[in-house]
Enzyme design. Structure first.
Site, mmCIF file in Angstrom:
data_model
loop_
_atom_site.group_PDB
_atom_site.id
_atom_site.type_symbol
_atom_site.label_atom_id
_atom_site.label_comp_id
_atom_site.label_asym_id
_atom_site.label_seq_id
_atom_site.Cartn_x
_atom_site.Cartn_y
_atom_site.Cartn_z
ATOM 1 N N SER A 261 0.690 -1.631 -0.153
ATOM 2 C CA SER A 261 -0.009 -0.055 0.008
ATOM 3 C C SER A 261 0.624 1.279 -0.073
ATOM 4 O O SER A 261 1.991 1.293 0.306
ATOM 5 C CB SER A 261 -1.283 -0.172 1.386
ATOM 6 O OG SER A 261 -1.947 0.970 1.516
ATOM 7 N N GLN A 283 -1.292 3.770 5.935
ATOM 8 C CA GLN A 283 -1.119 3.646 5.269
ATOM 9 C C GLN A 283 0.319 2.474 5.335
ATOM 10 O O GLN A 283 0.427 1.408 5.704
ATOM 11 C CB GLN A 283 -0.494 3.996 4.156
ATOM 12 C CG GLN A 283 -1.983 3.982 3.561
ATOM 13 C CD GLN A 283 -2.845 3.540 3.049
ATOM 14 O OE1 GLN A 283 -2.634 2.224 2.797
ATOM 15 N NE2 GLN A 283 -4.109 3.911 3.643
ATOM 16 N N HIS A 286 -0.721 -0.261 7.681
ATOM 17 C CA HIS A 286 -0.645 -2.011 6.508
ATOM 18 C C HIS A 286 0.425 -3.150 6.684
ATOM 19 O O HIS A 286 0.281 -4.386 7.011
ATOM 20 C CB HIS A 286 -0.954 -1.545 4.984
ATOM 21 C CG HIS A 286 -2.471 -1.209 5.073
ATOM 22 N ND1 HIS A 286 -3.276 -1.908 5.342
ATOM 23 C CD2 HIS A 286 -3.164 -0.149 4.801
ATOM 24 C CE1 HIS A 286 -4.692 -1.394 5.173
ATOM 25 N NE2 HIS A 286 -4.271 -0.338 4.987
ATOM 26 N N HIS A 352 -3.008 5.905 -3.345
ATOM 27 C CA HIS A 352 -3.497 7.116 -2.441
ATOM 28 C C HIS A 352 -2.460 8.797 -3.212
ATOM 29 O O HIS A 352 -1.707 8.406 -2.504
ATOM 30 C CB HIS A 352 -3.864 6.891 -1.278
ATOM 31 C CG HIS A 352 -4.665 5.698 -0.876
ATOM 32 N ND1 HIS A 352 -3.582 4.687 -0.620
ATOM 33 C CD2 HIS A 352 -5.740 4.924 -0.927
ATOM 34 C CE1 HIS A 352 -4.246 3.029 -0.307
ATOM 35 N NE2 HIS A 352 -5.469 3.142 -0.429
ATOM 36 N N HIS A 444 -11.380 -14.202 -47.389
ATOM 37 C CA HIS A 444 -11.958 -13.232 -46.371
ATOM 38 C C HIS A 444 -13.105 -12.392 -48.073
ATOM 39 O O HIS A 444 -13.078 -12.025 -47.901
ATOM 40 C CB HIS A 444 -10.909 -12.567 -46.141
ATOM 41 C CG HIS A 444 -10.692 -12.991 -44.513
ATOM 42 N ND1 HIS A 444 -9.618 -13.764 -44.725
ATOM 43 C CD2 HIS A 444 -10.867 -12.568 -43.803
ATOM 44 C CE1 HIS A 444 -9.949 -14.434 -43.178
ATOM 45 N NE2 HIS A 444 -10.033 -13.308 -42.980
#
Length: 460
Positions: A261, A283, A286, A352, A444
């Site tokens: 994070s 953060q 974490h 973030h 094609h």
């Protein structure tokens, strides 16, 4: 215990080298983990439920005679919802309402089918349809994240996914998560987190199994007699889960391979230093590899933030993890200006990004790369994690340069619509035939030419 993020200044001659060194993080997975994961995936693909039962007993200490003993029911979800405190029920429902409202708006903005007819009457368009079945991985036991369940299940539900299959490990206390045979295998009920099960009730999870690790990813990717094969797997996990998701990609879709994070606070010095210090902690707590960075043109303010870090660190329970994170990967960077801070932020492309400024909307147009941008001093990143509404599953490790937050669009697919009119076939057929002959693909070309009036002779 001290937390001293490295102090850098863009005025320093060695800034670039020190800056690159602080940002460096390797996503390489240990070779032993990769090999173990490969073995588990192959075993689950070959033996199905039996292999999942064996690995769940071995790694989580959770024994069951059949997969029925590892499946959670809607009654389990409802019972958990009823059992949690009223304040948690209210918070869970309020968060879910905001997450659902945001993703419903997201669906209306970008997730609708469309078509038009051109001057020849040919219809061209796009059909948007939801995936049939998705799997969401939710960390379980003591490391439980009901917020992640909401963020994964609700956008899938809004997208129109009919079946949402949750896997959540519920290890028996004292079991050895990395393997081994020493765990006591006497229970079919491990460390269930009631708030996670209550969130499953609120978010509309269809089925759930108390399995985790690489074996859970394998079961979702390949299907077993009991666990349905899904179209896509989302949700966070440990190194084994991340490695397994990488390996099954192609058989199923995945959301992303997430790194540690990250938070970057871009500050003009107007926000209370305690607020910013705690945002950096939010953060860092974490993971020891999490990264927290402050960019600011005010050197005195950076000093104040460091003082707040020193003073507040002893007051938080996860102080040791925070200190290791800030010491190992944190940075307080003095910039020449807010404009330069914005430019450096774009280089970092953080997960973030907080714009902690009196004039956040002045700087927002300069910010091009971030998973989520939090504008203004009152917009703490933690509000986005839980209840603001936008998804908290965000790109990390600089991948915000080319990746987006998890959203409704991750649970939809797009099919092109083409209905060529007779008149349109005359114009388009000539163009297609010419290009097909140029590529040496005569069939094609003839398929297009046979619809022309008159039909031209085949070219040699």
């Amino acid at each position: 215990m001290q937390a001293k993020p490295v102090r850098l200044s863009t005025d320093s001659a060695d800034f670039e080298a020190a800056f690159r060194d602080r940002l460096h993080w390797s996503a390489d997975t240990d070779a032993a983990i990769e090999q173990r994961v490969a073995d588990i995936l192959a075993d689950v693909q070959a033996r199905g439920d039996a292999a999942v039962l064996d690995y769940t007993a071995r790694f989580d200490g959770l024994a069951a005679d059949s997969m029925a003993g590892l499946e959670l029911t809607q009654a389990d979800f409802k019972a958990a919802f009823d059992a949690i405190p009223a304040a948690q029920r209210d918070a869970l429902q309020a968060a879910a309402r905001r997450v659902r409202s945001y993703h419903e708006a997201q669906k209306k903005a970008s997730g609708e089918s469309w078509s038009y007819r051109d001057e020849d009457g040919t219809l061209l368009g796009q059909k948007v349809t939801p995936l049939d079945r998705v799997g969401i991985y939710v960390p379980g036991g003591k490391a439980a994240y009901p917020s992640s369940l909401l963020m994964n299940a609700i956008p899938a539900h809004v997208a129109g996914v009919q079946e949402i299959i949750m896997v959540v490990p519920t290890p028996v206390r004292g079991s050895v998560a990395t393997g081994g045979s020493g765990a006591q295998l006497a229970s079919t009920k491990g460390e269930r987190n009631e708030l996670v099960l209550a969130a499953a009730y609120v978010a509309g999870v269809t089925r759930a199994f108390t399995i985790g690790g690489a074996q859970a990813v394998a079961a979702l990717a390949y299907g077993t007699d009991t666990v349905p094969k899904v179209d896509k797997i989302t949700g966070p996990g440990n190194a084994y889960v991340a490695s397994a998701k990488k390996r099954v990609f192609g058989t199923v879709g995945i959301d992303m391979i997430a790194g540690p994070s990250e938070i970057l606070v871009l500050a003009d010095g107007s926000t209370p230093a305690d607020w910013v210090a705690m945002d950096l902690f939010s953060q860092a707590e974490h993971d020891e590899l999490a990264q927290s960075i402050l960019l600011c043109p005010d050197a005195a303010y950076i000093d104040a933030v460091q003082e707040a870090i020193d003073r507040l660190l002893p007051t938080v329970p996860r102080a040791e993890i925070i200190a290791k994170s800030l010491n190992g990967r944190g940075a307080l960077i003095h910039t020449r200006s807010m404009e330069e801070a914005c430019a450096i932020s774009n280089r970092i492309a953080p997960e973030h990004l907080e714009v902690s400024s009196i004039e956040p909307h002045r700087w927002e147009p300069l910010l091009r790369h971030a998973g989520a941008i939090f504008l203004g001093a009152y917009t703490s990143e933690s509000l986005g994690d839980y209840c603001a509404g936008p998804n908290h599953v965000l790109p990390t490790s600089g991948t915000a340069r080319f990746s987006s937050p998890l959203g409704v669009y991750d649970f939809q697919k797009r099919s092109s619509l083409i209905e060529v009119s007779e008149a349109g076939a005359q114009a388009l057929g000539t163009i297609a035939a010419e290009l097909a002959y140029g590529e040496g693909l005569q069939a094609h070309a003839r398929a297009a030419e046979l619809r022309l009036k008159p039909v031209p002779p085949a070219r040699g």
